[in-house]
Design a protein around this motif. Structure first.
Motif, PDB file in Angstrom:
ATOM      1  N   ALA A  38       0.829  -1.211   0.000  1.00  0.00           N
ATOM      2  CA  ALA A  38       0.000   0.000   0.000  1.00  0.00           C
ATOM      3  C   ALA A  38       0.865   1.263   0.000  1.00  0.00           C
ATOM      4  O   ALA A  38       0.580   2.220  -0.730  1.00  0.00           O
ATOM      5  N   VAL A  39       1.918   1.253   0.800  1.00  0.00           N
ATOM      6  CA  VAL A  39       2.818   2.416   0.849  1.00  0.00           C
ATOM      7  C   VAL A  39       3.507   2.588  -0.495  1.00  0.00           C
ATOM      8  O   VAL A  39       3.581   3.702  -1.026  1.00  0.00           O
ATOM      9  N   ALA A  40       4.001   1.501  -1.063  1.00  0.00           N
ATOM     10  CA  ALA A  40       4.692   1.571  -2.355  1.00  0.00           C
ATOM     11  C   ALA A  40       3.750   2.065  -3.448  1.00  0.00           C
ATOM     12  O   ALA A  40       4.124   2.919  -4.264  1.00  0.00           O
ATOM     13  N   ARG A  41       2.511   1.566  -3.462  1.00  0.00           N
ATOM     14  CA  ARG A  41       1.528   1.995  -4.461  1.00  0.00           C
ATOM     15  C   ARG A  41       1.242   3.497  -4.327  1.00  0.00           C
ATOM     16  O   ARG A  41       1.237   4.233  -5.309  1.00  0.00           O
ATOM     17  N   SER A  42       1.062   3.934  -3.103  1.00  0.00           N
ATOM     18  CA  SER A  42       0.790   5.354  -2.852  1.00  0.00           C
ATOM     19  C   SER A  42       1.967   6.225  -3.286  1.00  0.00           C
ATOM     20  O   SER A  42       1.785   7.253  -3.931  1.00  0.00           O
ATOM     21  N   ARG A  43       3.173   5.824  -2.920  1.00  0.00           N
ATOM     22  CA  ARG A  43       4.368   6.603  -3.284  1.00  0.00           C
ATOM     23  C   ARG A  43       4.585   6.615  -4.796  1.00  0.00           C
ATOM     24  O   ARG A  43       4.995   7.624  -5.355  1.00  0.00           O
ATOM     25  N   CYS A  44       4.332   5.494  -5.459  1.00  0.00           N
ATOM     26  CA  CYS A  44       4.473   5.461  -6.917  1.00  0.00           C
ATOM     27  C   CYS A  44       3.513   6.454  -7.567  1.00  0.00           C
ATOM     28  O   CYS A  44       3.887   7.181  -8.489  1.00  0.00           O
ATOM     29  N   ARG A  45       2.272   6.486  -7.070  1.00  0.00           N
ATOM     30  CA  ARG A  45       1.301   7.461  -7.602  1.00  0.00           C
ATOM     31  C   ARG A  45       1.785   8.886  -7.359  1.00  0.00           C
ATOM     32  O   ARG A  45       1.748   9.723  -8.252  1.00  0.00           O
ATOM     33  N   THR A  46       2.215   9.153  -6.133  1.00  0.00           N
ATOM     34  CA  THR A  46       2.662  10.491  -5.758  1.00  0.00           C
ATOM     35  C   THR A  46       3.848  10.940  -6.600  1.00  0.00           C
ATOM     36  O   THR A  46       3.924  12.099  -7.007  1.00  0.00           O
ATOM     37  N   LEU A  47       4.772  10.019  -6.866  1.00  0.00           N
ATOM     38  CA  LEU A  47       5.994  10.371  -7.580  1.00  0.00           C
ATOM     39  C   LEU A  47       5.876  10.192  -9.092  1.00  0.00           C
ATOM     40  O   LEU A  47       6.842  10.407  -9.814  1.00  0.00           O
ATOM     41  N   GLY A  48       4.701   9.790  -9.552  1.00  0.00           N
ATOM     42  CA  GLY A  48       4.489   9.646 -10.985  1.00  0.00           C
ATOM     43  C   GLY A  48       5.154   8.413 -11.577  1.00  0.00           C
ATOM     44  O   GLY A  48       5.396   8.363 -12.782  1.00  0.00           O
ATOM     45  N   ALA A  49       5.441   7.439 -10.753  1.00  0.00           N
ATOM     46  CA  ALA A  49       6.054   6.194 -11.240  1.00  0.00           C
ATOM     47  C   ALA A  49       4.956   5.202 -11.606  1.00  0.00           C
ATOM     48  O   ALA A  49       3.829   5.295 -11.121  1.00  0.00           O
ATOM     49  N   SER A  50       5.301   4.263 -12.433  1.00  0.00           N
ATOM     50  CA  SER A  50       4.356   3.243 -12.862  1.00  0.00           C
ATOM     51  C   SER A  50       3.984   2.329 -11.693  1.00  0.00           C
ATOM     52  O   SER A  50       4.837   1.956 -10.889  1.00  0.00           O
ATOM     53  N   GLU A  51       2.717   1.944 -11.647  1.00  0.00           N
ATOM     54  CA  GLU A  51       2.300   1.001 -10.603  1.00  0.00           C
ATOM     55  C   GLU A  51       2.871  -0.388 -10.865  1.00  0.00           C
ATOM     56  O   GLU A  51       2.792  -1.257  -9.999  1.00  0.00           O
TER      57      GLU A  51
END
Length: 187
Positions: A38-51
């Motif tokens: 969940a943290v990784a998914r949230s951070r990827c969204r925030t940083l514009g990285a691919s899920e």
């Protein structure tokens, strides 16, 4: 499950795992993986990285936890330790893949869990504790924690950046907590 219950379970399982209990270690990893995801998914969204990066991050974090479990101080909460490893692995993976990430201090401070403990202090006790702080820290604590002002309003009033106010508040509260715990032991 509340954060404090989860934290208690994780710490118990991790202590048992460090003592050689494989079943406890498995429970810890199974329990912590969804949180990391969940943290990784949230951070990827925030940083514009691919899920698509999420599962790689989860696997790298779990491997790092396995390799670095001896670095966890069992007198401290395990959640912030896991969060720091997750943040570092996320940054490592994104950098390797050409993403450059700058993580402001404000982001790190907000990931620390708040304790659900409200000490039984009188106004005079609070004033006595606050006297141990530098003037600027005292003003920040009074403004935000006592008067309920926002960080933004406090920063404007004191002519500081919001980040500097957050850092000063965090340090002041840590100092106050240490002072209070020291006084509580003496009583």
């Amino acid at each position: 499950m509340t954060v404090s219950c989860r934290e208690r379970d994780w710490a118990t399982w991790m202590r048992e795992a460090m003592a050689g209990n494989a079943a406890a270690y498995r429970r810890f990893l199974v329990s912590v993986a969804p949180h990391i995801r969940a943290v990784a998914r949230s951070r990827c969204r925030t940083l514009g990285a691919s899920e698509n990066e999420v599962e790689d991050i989860v696997q790298e974090v779990l491997l790092s936890i396995h390799l670095k479990q001896a670095t966890w101080d069992d007198t401290r909460p395990v959640g912030p330790w896991v969060a720091a490893i997750t943040r570092n692995k996320l940054i490592d993976i994104l950098r390797r893949r050409g993403h450059y990430v700058s993580v402001p201090i404000e982001d790190i401070i907000d990931t620390l869990p708040a304790e659900n403990y409200a000490p039984d202090l009188t106004g005079r006790d609070v004033d006595t504790l606050l006297e141990h702080l530098r003037l600027q820290q005292r003003e920040i604590v009074r403004s935000i924690s006592i008067n309920g002002d926002s960080i933004r309003a406090t920063a404007r009033r004191l002519q500081m950046t919001e980040g500097a106010v957050r850092v000063a508040l965090h340090r002041a509260l840590r100092t106050l907590g240490n002072l209070y715990r020291g006084q509580a032991r003496e009583d």
